[in-house]
Design a protein around this motif. Structure first.
Motif, PDB file in Angstrom:
ATOM      1  N   ASP A   1       0.815  -1.209   0.000  1.00 60.18           N
ATOM      2  CA  ASP A   1       0.000   0.000   0.000  1.00 60.18           C
ATOM      3  C   ASP A   1       0.854   1.267   0.000  1.00 60.18           C
ATOM      4  O   ASP A   1       0.335   2.354  -0.006  1.00 60.18           O
ATOM      5  CB  ASP A   1      -0.988  -0.019   1.157  1.00 60.18           C
ATOM      6  CG  ASP A   1      -0.339   0.002   2.537  1.00 60.18           C
ATOM      7  OD1 ASP A   1       0.898   0.101   2.631  1.00 60.18           O
ATOM      8  OD2 ASP A   1      -1.073  -0.098   3.524  1.00 60.18           O
ATOM      9  N   GLY A   2       2.173   1.084   0.033  1.00 57.73           N
ATOM     10  CA  GLY A   2       3.076   2.224   0.007  1.00 57.73           C
ATOM     11  C   GLY A   2       3.209   2.948   1.330  1.00 57.73           C
ATOM     12  O   GLY A   2       3.924   3.940   1.426  1.00 57.73           O
ATOM     13  N   LYS A   3       2.531   2.463   2.371  1.00 54.39           N
ATOM     14  CA  LYS A   3       2.566   3.133   3.668  1.00 54.39           C
ATOM     15  C   LYS A   3       3.438   2.414   4.682  1.00 54.39           C
ATOM     16  O   LYS A   3       3.841   2.996   5.671  1.00 54.39           O
ATOM     17  CB  LYS A   3       1.152   3.247   4.235  1.00 54.39           C
ATOM     18  CG  LYS A   3       0.239   4.097   3.389  1.00 54.39           C
ATOM     19  CD  LYS A   3      -1.149   4.111   3.963  1.00 54.39           C
ATOM     20  CE  LYS A   3      -2.074   4.873   3.041  1.00 54.39           C
ATOM     21  NZ  LYS A   3      -3.453   4.808   3.501  1.00 54.39           N
ATOM     22  N   ARG A   4       3.714   1.127   4.424  1.00 55.36           N
ATOM     23  CA  ARG A   4       4.483   0.322   5.371  1.00 55.36           C
ATOM     24  C   ARG A   4       5.604  -0.416   4.658  1.00 55.36           C
ATOM     25  O   ARG A   4       5.513  -0.723   3.486  1.00 55.36           O
ATOM     26  CB  ARG A   4       3.562  -0.689   6.062  1.00 55.36           C
ATOM     27  CG  ARG A   4       2.587  -0.040   7.004  1.00 55.36           C
ATOM     28  CD  ARG A   4       1.592  -1.026   7.518  1.00 55.36           C
ATOM     29  NE  ARG A   4       0.714  -1.381   6.411  1.00 55.36           N
ATOM     30  CZ  ARG A   4      -0.063  -2.432   6.402  1.00 55.36           C
ATOM     31  NH1 ARG A   4      -0.090  -3.262   7.400  1.00 55.36           N
ATOM     32  NH2 ARG A   4      -0.840  -2.677   5.373  1.00 55.36           N
ATOM     33  N   LEU A   5       6.626  -0.715   5.436  1.00 55.07           N
ATOM     34  CA  LEU A   5       7.779  -1.464   4.972  1.00 55.07           C
ATOM     35  C   LEU A   5       8.003  -2.596   5.967  1.00 55.07           C
ATOM     36  O   LEU A   5       7.953  -2.372   7.171  1.00 55.07           O
ATOM     37  CB  LEU A   5       9.005  -0.538   4.943  1.00 55.07           C
ATOM     38  CG  LEU A   5      10.362  -1.162   4.683  1.00 55.07           C
ATOM     39  CD1 LEU A   5      10.465  -1.557   3.215  1.00 55.07           C
ATOM     40  CD2 LEU A   5      11.461  -0.187   5.057  1.00 55.07           C
ATOM     41  N   ALA A   6       8.209  -3.812   5.472  1.00 51.39           N
ATOM     42  CA  ALA A   6       8.499  -4.943   6.354  1.00 51.39           C
ATOM     43  C   ALA A   6       9.938  -5.379   6.112  1.00 51.39           C
ATOM     44  O   ALA A   6      10.391  -5.455   4.973  1.00 51.39           O
ATOM     45  CB  ALA A   6       7.540  -6.099   6.072  1.00 51.39           C
ATOM     46  N   SER A   7      10.641  -5.678   7.199  1.00 52.04           N
ATOM     47  CA  SER A   7      12.027  -6.129   7.080  1.00 52.04           C
ATOM     48  C   SER A   7      12.181  -7.488   7.758  1.00 52.04           C
ATOM     49  O   SER A   7      11.561  -7.764   8.785  1.00 52.04           O
ATOM     50  CB  SER A   7      12.986  -5.111   7.698  1.00 52.04           C
ATOM     51  OG  SER A   7      12.727  -4.940   9.078  1.00 52.04           O
ATOM     52  N   ALA A   8      13.008  -8.342   7.147  1.00 54.80           N
ATOM     53  CA  ALA A   8      13.342  -9.657   7.694  1.00 54.80           C
ATOM     54  C   ALA A   8      14.694  -9.533   8.371  1.00 54.80           C
ATOM     55  O   ALA A   8      15.535  -8.749   7.932  1.00 54.80           O
ATOM     56  CB  ALA A   8      13.407 -10.688   6.572  1.00 54.80           C
ATOM     57  N   GLY A   9      14.917 -10.339   9.424  1.00 56.39           N
ATOM     58  CA  GLY A   9      16.165 -10.155  10.130  1.00 56.39           C
ATOM     59  C   GLY A   9      16.845 -11.396  10.651  1.00 56.39           C
ATOM     60  O   GLY A   9      16.209 -12.399  10.947  1.00 56.39           O
ATOM     61  N   TYR A  10      18.150 -11.273  10.762  1.00 60.52           N
ATOM     62  CA  TYR A  10      18.986 -12.316  11.355  1.00 60.52           C
ATOM     63  C   TYR A  10      18.660 -12.474  12.844  1.00 60.52           C
ATOM     64  O   TYR A  10      18.936 -13.490  13.446  1.00 60.52           O
ATOM     65  CB  TYR A  10      20.462 -11.946  11.156  1.00 60.52           C
ATOM     66  CG  TYR A  10      21.420 -13.046  11.517  1.00 60.52           C
ATOM     67  CD1 TYR A  10      21.580 -14.146  10.668  1.00 60.52           C
ATOM     68  CD2 TYR A  10      22.146 -13.005  12.692  1.00 60.52           C
ATOM     69  CE1 TYR A  10      22.452 -15.173  11.002  1.00 60.52           C
ATOM     70  CE2 TYR A  10      23.027 -14.022  13.030  1.00 60.52           C
ATOM     71  CZ  TYR A  10      23.170 -15.114  12.179  1.00 60.52           C
ATOM     72  OH  TYR A  10      24.027 -16.122  12.509  1.00 60.52           O
ATOM     73  N   ASP A  11      18.020 -11.444  13.418  1.00 61.90           N
ATOM     74  CA  ASP A  11      17.647 -11.462  14.837  1.00 61.90           C
ATOM     75  C   ASP A  11      16.352 -12.241  15.086  1.00 61.90           C
ATOM     76  O   ASP A  11      15.812 -12.210  16.183  1.00 61.90           O
ATOM     77  CB  ASP A  11      17.511 -10.036  15.372  1.00 61.90           C
ATOM     78  CG  ASP A  11      16.451  -9.219  14.652  1.00 61.90           C
ATOM     79  OD1 ASP A  11      15.832  -9.722  13.691  1.00 61.90           O
ATOM     80  OD2 ASP A  11      16.244  -8.061  15.042  1.00 61.90           O
TER      81      ASP A  11
END
Length: 123
Positions: A1-11
Motif C-alpha cells: 500500500d506504500g505506507k508500510r515497509l516490512a524487514s526480515a532479520g537475522y535477529d
C-alpha cells in the motif's frame, strides 16, 4: 500500500515500519509499528498483492502468513506495548529444511516457497 515497509532479520524478527516515518527517522526505532517473531532467522518477507497479509519464511522451516488485527490494546507476538499495529498468525506451513524464499501469486490466493535444497512448495 506504500505506507508500510516490512524487514526480515537475522535477529529472528520481522519489523513493520511506517514508510513515511522511516524516511524521516532520527533514530533506529522511529516509525516502528510492530515486531513479529520466528524461532529462526527470517530470510524473506512479502506483502500480499492487496497488502492485507504478510508472508514470512525462516530457518525454522516454516512459512507463516500474518494478518493485521484491529485491537484497542496490545496482544500477543509484540516486543513492547508501544507497538501500534497488531498482527496474528492465520496460516503456518512447514518445510523439511530451512526456507529461503516466499512469493505470492498475482491474486494473493497462493504462496510459493523454496527451501535450501531447492524444494518448491505451492500452498
Amino acid at each position: 500500500d506504500g505506507k508500510r515497509l516490512a524487514s526480515a532479520g537475522y535477529d529472528k524478527k520481522i519489523k513493520i515500519w511506517s514508510f513515511v516515518s522511516f524516511k524521516t527517522a532520527t533514530n533506529q526505532t522511529d516509525g516502528l509499528l510492530c515486531v513479529l517473531d520466528h524461532i529462526g532467522v527470517v530470510n524473506c518477507v512479502r506483502w500480499s498483492p492487496n497488502s492485507k497479509q504478510l508472508a514470512s519464511c525462516s530457518d525454522d522451516k516454516t512459512v507463516i502468513v500474518w494478518e493485521q488485527q484491529h485491537l484497542t490494546r496490545p496482544k500477543g507476538n509484540l516486543e513492547n506495548s508501544a507497538s501500534t499495529e497488531h498482527w496474528r498468525i492465520i496460516r503456518r506451513f512447514t518445510h523439511s529444511h530451512d526456507v529461503l524464499h516466499v512469493e505470492w501469486d498475482r491474486e494473493g490466493a497462493r504462496l510459493a516457497s523454496c527451501d535450501i535444497h531447492g524444494v518448491v512448495n505451492i500452498w
